[in-house]
Scaffold this motif. Structure first.
Motif, PDB file in Angstrom:
ATOM      1  N   ALA A   1       6.705   3.214   5.030  1.00 41.49           N
ATOM      2  CA  ALA A   1       6.141   3.895   6.200  1.00 41.49           C
ATOM      3  C   ALA A   1       6.877   3.600   7.498  1.00 41.49           C
ATOM      4  N   HIS A   2       7.453   2.409   7.633  1.00 40.27           N
ATOM      5  CA  HIS A   2       7.991   1.989   8.931  1.00 40.27           C
ATOM      6  C   HIS A   2       9.475   1.620   8.889  1.00 40.27           C
ATOM      7  N   ARG A   3      10.179   1.970   7.826  1.00 37.43           N
ATOM      8  CA  ARG A   3      11.535   1.442   7.626  1.00 37.43           C
ATOM      9  C   ARG A   3      12.595   2.005   8.566  1.00 37.43           C
ATOM     10  N   THR A   4      12.328   3.116   9.187  1.00 40.40           N
ATOM     11  CA  THR A   4      13.328   3.676  10.102  1.00 40.40           C
ATOM     12  C   THR A   4      12.852   3.678  11.552  1.00 40.40           C
TER      13      THR A   4
ATOM     14  N   LEU B 132       0.824  -1.202   0.000  1.00 40.20           N
ATOM     15  CA  LEU B 132       0.000   0.000   0.000  1.00 40.20           C
ATOM     16  C   LEU B 132       0.859   1.253   0.000  1.00 40.20           C
ATOM     17  N   PRO B 133       0.291   2.401  -0.365  1.00 41.20           N
ATOM     18  CA  PRO B 133       0.982   3.672  -0.116  1.00 41.20           C
ATOM     19  C   PRO B 133       1.246   3.845   1.373  1.00 41.20           C
ATOM     20  N   ASP B 134       2.207   4.715   1.701  1.00 45.48           N
ATOM     21  CA  ASP B 134       2.628   4.850   3.095  1.00 45.48           C
ATOM     22  C   ASP B 134       1.483   5.156   4.053  1.00 45.48           C
ATOM     23  N   ALA B 135       0.635   6.132   3.708  1.00 45.28           N
ATOM     24  CA  ALA B 135      -0.454   6.526   4.610  1.00 45.28           C
ATOM     25  C   ALA B 135      -1.422   5.375   4.828  1.00 45.28           C
ATOM     26  N   ALA B 136      -1.747   4.658   3.757  1.00 43.32           N
ATOM     27  CA  ALA B 136      -2.661   3.532   3.868  1.00 43.32           C
ATOM     28  C   ALA B 136      -2.052   2.397   4.681  1.00 43.32           C
ATOM     29  N   ALA B 137      -0.737   2.208   4.572  1.00 44.23           N
ATOM     30  CA  ALA B 137      -0.064   1.170   5.359  1.00 44.23           C
ATOM     31  C   ALA B 137      -0.136   1.497   6.847  1.00 44.23           C
ATOM     32  N   ARG B 138       0.038   2.762   7.182  1.00 44.14           N
ATOM     33  CA  ARG B 138      -0.070   3.164   8.596  1.00 44.14           C
ATOM     34  C   ARG B 138      -1.489   2.932   9.108  1.00 44.14           C
ATOM     35  N   GLU B 139      -2.470   3.256   8.294  1.00 44.49           N
ATOM     36  CA  GLU B 139      -3.869   3.033   8.685  1.00 44.49           C
ATOM     37  C   GLU B 139      -4.153   1.551   8.887  1.00 44.49           C
ATOM     38  N   ALA B 140      -3.593   0.715   8.018  1.00 48.80           N
ATOM     39  CA  ALA B 140      -3.810  -0.722   8.136  1.00 48.80           C
ATOM     40  C   ALA B 140      -3.220  -1.255   9.437  1.00 48.80           C
TER      41      ALA B 140
END
Length: 308
Positions: free
Chosen positions: A84-87, A59-67
């Motif tokens: 979204a979460h790589r760092t 997913l795009p970064d924002a959608a991945a965070r929402e998921a």
């Protein structure tokens, strides 16, 4: 014991389609996706992700965070293919060959963040050399990379394979603001003390990457040479199944690097090119941006997680 349920959220994008194709005929797991009419329904997505054993987010970064925020079932494990979460410190970086014990950490992790395609090559080259002290953390690193147009996702594929493909550019240098989102990821996981200069580009071929890192030996230890750098990389990846270091006698006779030579595989080839007279070295990584650079890496991480 029932087979683990793997849910792919975002299976219609470039990476998601590749992962689905790789997993759909496997008998050791059950695969779940959402029908087109339900993909944007928050309730159905939440239900699906909380009902699975392992979720793969494409997913795009924002959608991945929402998921991830929608997960309330503590048993659900995640592989996130977005950036979204790589760092983040509470996510395990999904590059098994990166350091000793990393594969085991991935196998036991609840949250795994899949590496970016470019960072896979850059970190693969740099981290062992920095860890061994051959390159200092404050070395002014420059990274140059050319990827196939599928690295842009659907937009890139449509531009080069759609109705207007005749007008598609043959080469595009981008990231001219020098703020590419992969740069912090490279800095952190390579172990650099300062931000590297990263210059990416797209070529008029579907997939494959050539990534290079030039080194000036005059800025490093006087005794350092290409053979020493090569030996360090060769030792680090000696037992790796997917990362190979080209022997020096083979790199000496190469006249060019083909970004497509490993397409269709999950392998990455690292090389060291040296000029003793000018005391300059070029490090290179060649791999498939949809293989080791994306879907192949996700499946590699999934296989590790399925062992625990």
């Amino acid at each position: 014991m029932s087979s683990p349920l793997v849910f792919i959220d975002g299976d219609q994008g470039t990476t998601g389609l590749q992962i689905h194709e790789r997993l759909r005929d496997r008998t050791d797991l059950k695969l779940a996706t959402l029908p087109a009419a339900e993909r944007k329904d928050p309730k159905r997505r939440s239900e699906a992700i909380n009902a699975c054993d392992i979720a793969i987010l494409c997913l795009p970064d924002a959608a991945a965070r929402e998921a991830v925020d929608a997960i309330i079932n503590p048993a659900v494990r995640v592989i996130d293919a977005s950036s979204a979460h790589r760092t983040l410190p509470d996510w395990t970086y999904g590059f098994p060959e990166m350091s000793p014990g990393q594969a085991e950490r991935i196998a036991n992790a609840r949250r795994v963040t899949n590496p970016g395609c470019y960072p896979t090559g850059a970190i693969g080259l740099l981290r062992p050399l920095l860890h061994a002290g051959l390159i200092p953390g404050n070395y002014p690193v420059s990274i140059y990379a050319v990827s196939g147009y599928s690295g842009r996702g659907r937009a890139g594929v449509e531009e080069h394979e759609g109705p207007g493909a005749v007008d598609a550019p043959s080469y595009q240098l981008y990231g001219l603001e020098l703020a590419h989102k992969h740069t912090p990821e490279i800095q952190q996981h390579a172990g650099l003390a300062q931000r590297p200069l990263f210059v990416p580009a797209y070529g008029a071929f579907r997939q494959g990457i050539v990534l290079t890192v030039p080194l000036e030996l005059r800025l490093l230890a006087p005794s350092l040479d290409g053979a020493t750098l090569h030996a360090c990389l060769a030792r680090h990846y000696a037992e790796a199944a997917r990362v190979h270091v080209l022997p020096l006698h083979e790199s000496r006779v190469l006249k060019h690097l083909d970004p497509q030579v490993l397409n269709g595989t999950d392998d990455m080839r690292l090389s060291v090119f040296a000029n003793r007279e000018h005391r300059q070295v070029l490090l290179s990584a060649v791999f498939d941006n949809l293989g080791k650079g994306a879907a192949g890496a996700a499946v590699q991480n999934l296989n590790l997680m399925l062992t625990h």
